[in-house]
Design a protein around this motif. Structure first.
Motif, PDB file in Angstrom:
ATOM      1  N   ARG A  72      -0.547 -56.392 -53.038  1.00 62.74           N
ATOM      2  CA  ARG A  72      -1.632 -55.919 -52.171  1.00 62.74           C
ATOM      3  C   ARG A  72      -2.398 -57.093 -51.567  1.00 62.74           C
ATOM      4  N   LEU A 120      -8.555 -49.329 -58.219  1.00 64.00           N
ATOM      5  CA  LEU A 120      -7.118 -49.052 -58.226  1.00 64.00           C
ATOM      6  C   LEU A 120      -6.462 -49.634 -59.467  1.00 64.00           C
ATOM      7  N   ALA A 121      -6.879 -50.848 -59.842  1.00 62.77           N
ATOM      8  CA  ALA A 121      -6.325 -51.493 -61.031  1.00 62.77           C
ATOM      9  C   ALA A 121      -6.656 -50.710 -62.293  1.00 62.77           C
ATOM     10  N   ALA A 178      -0.584 -50.901 -59.927  1.00 65.66           N
ATOM     11  CA  ALA A 178      -1.417 -51.141 -58.742  1.00 65.66           C
ATOM     12  C   ALA A 178      -0.861 -52.275 -57.879  1.00 65.66           C
ATOM     13  N   ASN A 237      -6.878 -58.894 -62.113  1.00 64.36           N
ATOM     14  CA  ASN A 237      -7.951 -57.953 -62.412  1.00 64.36           C
ATOM     15  C   ASN A 237      -9.190 -58.704 -62.896  1.00 64.36           C
ATOM     16  N   HIS A 245      -1.086 -58.908 -63.625  1.00 64.63           N
ATOM     17  CA  HIS A 245      -2.081 -57.844 -63.430  1.00 64.63           C
ATOM     18  C   HIS A 245      -3.392 -58.193 -64.124  1.00 64.63           C
ATOM     19  N   ARG A 275      -7.208 -47.464 -62.461  1.00 67.31           N
ATOM     20  CA  ARG A 275      -6.521 -46.172 -62.441  1.00 67.31           C
ATOM     21  C   ARG A 275      -5.022 -46.301 -62.677  1.00 67.31           C
ATOM     22  N   LYS A 276      -4.411 -47.334 -62.082  1.00 68.69           N
ATOM     23  CA  LYS A 276      -2.952 -47.433 -62.108  1.00 68.69           C
ATOM     24  C   LYS A 276      -2.412 -48.516 -63.030  1.00 68.69           C
TER      25      LYS A 276
END
Length: 207
Positions: A84, A71-72, A79, A45, A41, A74-75
């Protein structure tokens, strides 16, 4: 006004973005980095943020990069950035005829937008109002209710029920695009000079 980018080019650019991200991740893992979900992640990111800052990719994918970064933020790891990117790569690389109903509908809408059409998703309360028709009268526009889009497509993007569109202006481009992209529909004129395009699920001959 800037020249509109063909939807096919947008798909190519999005596939390239996803491919580059996945390759960068693979190389990082070969070097002993991004060896856990959390590190994956952080790596993706950071990679997306750098791509955005350095403008490594065409403007056609600017909003997609921004959406992934939002999205990254927020989650966090939930995410699933790797999944994705893999989904984007698979979706944008496969032949259009093999895509889901929702994907092909989105592609048709993007093609119409590239030709100067307006697409509007409206509420049920707006749908039958005179004000809505007056707003789009004299334009090339494709209107649809948000509630129908949410109810008539499965999570996999399969059309499970009829979706009604209102069409104003020259209906011929919309009709041609629905047909050429394998979307079954009927088209009928209304009393006020508009058209109704009713998108229908495919009939399985085995049923």
């Amino acid at each position: 006004m800037p020249t509109a980018v063909p939807p096919s080019q947008s798909l190519t650019d999005l596939a390239h973005l996803a491919w580059c991200g996945l390759v960068a991740l693979k190389l990082a893992r070969n070097e002993g980095q991004a060896s856990s979900p959390l590190m994956t992640h952080y790596f993706l990111n950071r990679w997306l943020a750098t791509a955005q800052k350095q403008r490594r990719f065409p403007k056609t994918v600017t909003l997609d990069i921004t959406a992934l970064l939002d999205l990254a933020r927020r989650k966090g790891p939930a995410a699933n950035l790797e999944q994705r990117l893999d989904y984007l790569w698979q979706s944008c690389s496969e032949p259009l005829k093999e895509q889901s109903d929702l994907f092909r509908l989105t592609y048709v809408i993007e093609q119409l937008r590239a030709q100067g059409w307006i697409n509007a998703v409206v509420s049920d309360a707006e749908w039958e109002t005179k004000a809505l028709r007056e707003e789009y009268q004299g334009t090339d526009a494709l209107l649809v209710r948000k509630s129908q889009l949410q109810a008539q497509f499965s999570q996999e993007g399969k059309l499970v029920g009829e979706v009604v569109f209102l069409v104003t202006g020259d209906q011929n481009p919309a009709e041609a695009l629905f047909c050429s992209n394998g979307l079954a529909f009927t088209l009928a004129s209304t009393e006020d000079g508009w058209y109704q395009a009713i998108l229908k699920p495919e009939i399985n001959s085995a049923d």
